[in-house]
Design an enzyme around this catalytic site. Structure first.
Site, short mmCIF file in Angstrom:
data_model
loop_
_atom_site.label_atom_id
_atom_site.label_comp_id
_atom_site.label_asym_id
_atom_site.label_seq_id
_atom_site.Cartn_x
_atom_site.Cartn_y
_atom_site.Cartn_z
N VAL A 9 0.87 -1.17 0.00
CA VAL A 9 0.00 0.00 0.00
C VAL A 9 0.90 1.22 0.00
CG1 VAL A 9 -2.02 -1.07 1.09
CG2 VAL A 9 -0.20 -0.14 2.53
N SER A 10 0.39 2.34 -0.47
CA SER A 10 1.25 3.50 -0.73
C SER A 10 1.60 4.32 0.50
CB SER A 10 0.60 4.41 -1.77
OG SER A 10 0.46 3.71 -2.99
N ALA A 11 0.86 4.15 1.60
CA ALA A 11 1.14 4.95 2.79
C ALA A 11 0.84 4.14 4.04
CB ALA A 11 0.28 6.24 2.78
N GLN A 14 -2.82 3.49 5.04
CA GLN A 14 -3.70 2.74 4.17
C GLN A 14 -3.80 1.29 4.64
OE1 GLN A 14 -2.23 3.33 0.18
NE2 GLN A 14 -3.32 5.26 -0.05
N SER A 39 5.44 4.05 -0.91
CA SER A 39 5.18 4.42 -2.29
C SER A 39 5.86 3.45 -3.26
CB SER A 39 5.70 5.84 -2.54
OG SER A 39 5.79 6.11 -3.92
#
Length: 200
Positions: A9-11, A14, A39
């Site tokens: 997941v990007s962060a 999340q 990221s």
């Protein structure tokens, strides 16, 4: 043949649960699931690097969707080749059964898989660019309506007028003035310009 799953997941805020559940649904043990909350801008990700060290030729790696590998066309293509050619592992994309290197070893199967990979890589990059464009348009539209984006502005101290008067008459240096207001230098001078205390 060892079986692994890669989740990204990007962060940090999340939720990776949807991807993790998909991995458990195909019976990947918890110790075989590697998760990054980071990221996809590059492959300098702790869990991904640990996974690469574990992989051996013939192993099978699952990912939920193709954009979990990277965030643009070139990155996805490059990493797919690295995994399948250099590492010699099989890769299976849960959301796209056509992208499974265990099957379709004939010329036509390989050709179709390559086309699907290129299309999905392109779509992943296009969608990211569209999201970025929509965000920029939304911010611009909000600003035209007078909506401030970002963190709320830090208010000046109660004795701001007194400090400003002392600074203007030389009783405070600019450094002392900035320090006592608690504002960043750029913020302070922007505030002074807005209040017409100094010129633009």
């Amino acid at each position: 043949m060892a079986v692994y799953g890669y989740v990204r997941v990007s962060a940090a805020d999340q939720n990776e649960e949807r991807q993790t559940l998909a991995m458990r649904g195909i019976k990947i043990p918890p110790e075989g699931i590697f998760t990054d909350k980071q990221s996809g801008k590059d492959f300098n990700r702790p869990a991904y690097k640990a996974l690469i060290k574990k992989l051996e030729p013939g192993d099978l790696l699952y990912i939920k969707s193709i954009d979990r590998l990277g965030r643009d066309y070139e990155e996805i293509q490059s990493q797919w080749r690295f995994l399948t050619k250099k590492c010699g592992v099989h890769v299976a994309v849960i959301d796209m059964p056509l992208l499974d290197t265990r099957g379709g070893k004939d010329l036509m199967g390989t050709f179709i898989a390559d086309i699907v990979l290129q299309i999905l890589s392109f779509v992943a990059q296009s969608e990211r660019e569209n999201i970025r464009a929509r965000q920029s348009e939304g911010i611009a539209a909000a600003r035209t309506r007078g909506i401030h984006m970002g963190r709320p502005a830090k208010p000046p101290p109660e004795n701001f007028a007194e400090l400003t008067h002392r600074w203007k008459h030389g009783a405070l240096t600019t450094e002392e003035f900035t320090h006592q207001t608690g504002l960043a230098r750029a913020t302070l001078f922007r505030r002074l310009r807005e209040m017409k205390i100094i010129g633009a």
